[in-house]
Scaffold this motif. Structure first.
Motif, mmCIF file in Angstrom:
data_model
loop_
_atom_site.group_PDB
_atom_site.id
_atom_site.type_symbol
_atom_site.label_atom_id
_atom_site.label_comp_id
_atom_site.label_asym_id
_atom_site.label_seq_id
_atom_site.Cartn_x
_atom_site.Cartn_y
_atom_site.Cartn_z
ATOM 1 N N GLY A 252 -7.660 -0.209 5.759
ATOM 2 C CA GLY A 252 -6.370 -0.901 5.645
ATOM 3 C C GLY A 252 -5.242 0.045 5.312
ATOM 4 N N ALA A 253 -5.505 0.937 4.377
ATOM 5 C CA ALA A 253 -4.474 1.896 3.988
ATOM 6 C C ALA A 253 -4.217 2.930 5.075
ATOM 7 C CB ALA A 253 -4.887 2.581 2.689
ATOM 8 N N ALA A 254 -5.200 3.173 5.941
ATOM 9 C CA ALA A 254 -5.001 4.142 7.024
ATOM 10 C C ALA A 254 -3.889 3.674 7.961
ATOM 11 C CB ALA A 254 -6.305 4.344 7.799
ATOM 12 N N LEU B 235 0.826 -1.206 0.000
ATOM 13 C CA LEU B 235 0.000 0.000 0.000
ATOM 14 C C LEU B 235 0.862 1.259 0.000
ATOM 15 C CD1 LEU B 235 -2.794 -0.964 2.545
ATOM 16 C CD2 LEU B 235 -3.052 -0.671 0.089
ATOM 17 N N ALA B 236 1.925 1.241 0.815
ATOM 18 C CA ALA B 236 2.815 2.401 0.872
ATOM 19 C C ALA B 236 3.564 2.576 -0.448
ATOM 20 C CB ALA B 236 3.796 2.248 2.036
ATOM 21 N N GLY C 81 2.217 4.163 9.249
ATOM 22 C CA GLY C 81 3.555 3.602 9.103
ATOM 23 C C GLY C 81 4.485 4.440 8.244
ATOM 24 N N ILE C 82 3.935 5.267 7.352
ATOM 25 C CA ILE C 82 4.792 6.126 6.533
ATOM 26 C C ILE C 82 4.857 7.541 7.099
ATOM 27 C CG2 ILE C 82 4.500 4.789 4.419
ATOM 28 C CD1 ILE C 82 2.562 6.969 3.438
ATOM 29 N N GLY C 83 4.373 7.726 8.327
ATOM 30 C CA GLY C 83 4.540 9.001 9.022
ATOM 31 C C GLY C 83 3.359 9.945 8.982
ATOM 32 N N ARG D 11 -1.335 7.284 0.797
ATOM 33 C CA ARG D 11 -1.272 8.744 0.767
ATOM 34 C C ARG D 11 -2.644 9.283 0.370
ATOM 35 N NH1 ARG D 11 3.036 10.452 -3.125
ATOM 36 N NH2 ARG D 11 2.387 12.496 -2.394
ATOM 37 N N PRO D 12 -3.365 9.910 1.315
ATOM 38 C CA PRO D 12 -4.725 10.372 1.029
ATOM 39 C C PRO D 12 -4.827 11.277 -0.203
ATOM 40 C CG PRO D 12 -4.296 10.523 3.369
ATOM 41 C CD PRO D 12 -2.989 10.149 2.712
ATOM 42 N N GLU D 13 -3.830 12.120 -0.431
ATOM 43 C CA GLU D 13 -3.925 13.035 -1.580
ATOM 44 C C GLU D 13 -3.916 12.267 -2.901
ATOM 45 O OE1 GLU D 13 0.365 12.841 -0.159
ATOM 46 O OE2 GLU D 13 -1.564 13.159 0.801
ATOM 47 N N VAL D 14 -3.211 11.151 -2.969
ATOM 48 C CA VAL D 14 -3.191 10.339 -4.185
ATOM 49 C C VAL D 14 -4.554 9.667 -4.381
ATOM 50 C CG1 VAL D 14 -2.125 8.324 -5.293
ATOM 51 C CG2 VAL D 14 -0.703 9.974 -4.070
#
Length: 153
Positions: free
Chosen positions: A108-110, A24-25, A115-117, A31-34
């Protein structure tokens, strides 16, 4: 919980979750903007990510039951679990879609996003937990009321 689970069941679940989160990362779905650009038809890259996942899932669902009659780590028989399509599914799907559109991320992506900050996503995760709790509370109250009304007959 099944008592005949393989000892590697939980460690493999952890590894699978880590691989899923990394995917996912790496695909920028965390990334919500994507994701919001995708929902606004400005970026179609996520279509390829979802299409790739659908292909892998379709192959797994088609091939694995023909190779083995039971899941290797749990011993459970492969089978479809059909759920009814009713008002609750429509309402839940609508709420999920609105939440996804507002936050730009699915549950799931949240977690991968943390994890990516992306610490601000914790607000969305808190909302997911609150919504799940309220839904469980509402359902238990209405189930109890339904049981009470049928028991009075």
């Amino acid at each position: 919980m099944s008592s005949n689970r393989h000892p590697l069941f939980m460690p493999l679940i952890l590894v699978g979750g880590l691989i899923f989160g990394f995917g996912l990362a790496y695909s920028h779905m965390a990334r919500p903007e994507v994701v919001l650009d995708f929902l606004q038809f400005e970026d179609f890259g996520l279509v390829f990510v979802m299409f790739g996942a659908a292909i892998v899932s379709a192959i797994a669902f088609a091939v694995l039951p023909r190779i083995r009659d039971r899941a290797p780590l749990t011993g459970d028989v492969y089978g479809r679990r059909l759920k009814s399509f009713d008002r609750n599914v429509l309402i839940g799907g609508g709420i999920f879609g609105v939440g996804w559109g507002l936050s730009g991320i699915c549950p799931g992506a949240a977690y991968a996003s943390v994890g990516i900050g992306n610490v601000t996503i914790l607000w969305a995760i808190s909302g997911m937990f609150a919504g799940a709790y309220l839904q469980g509370w509402w359902r238990s109250r209405h189930t109890a009321a339904d049981i009470g009304s049928t028991g009075a007959d």
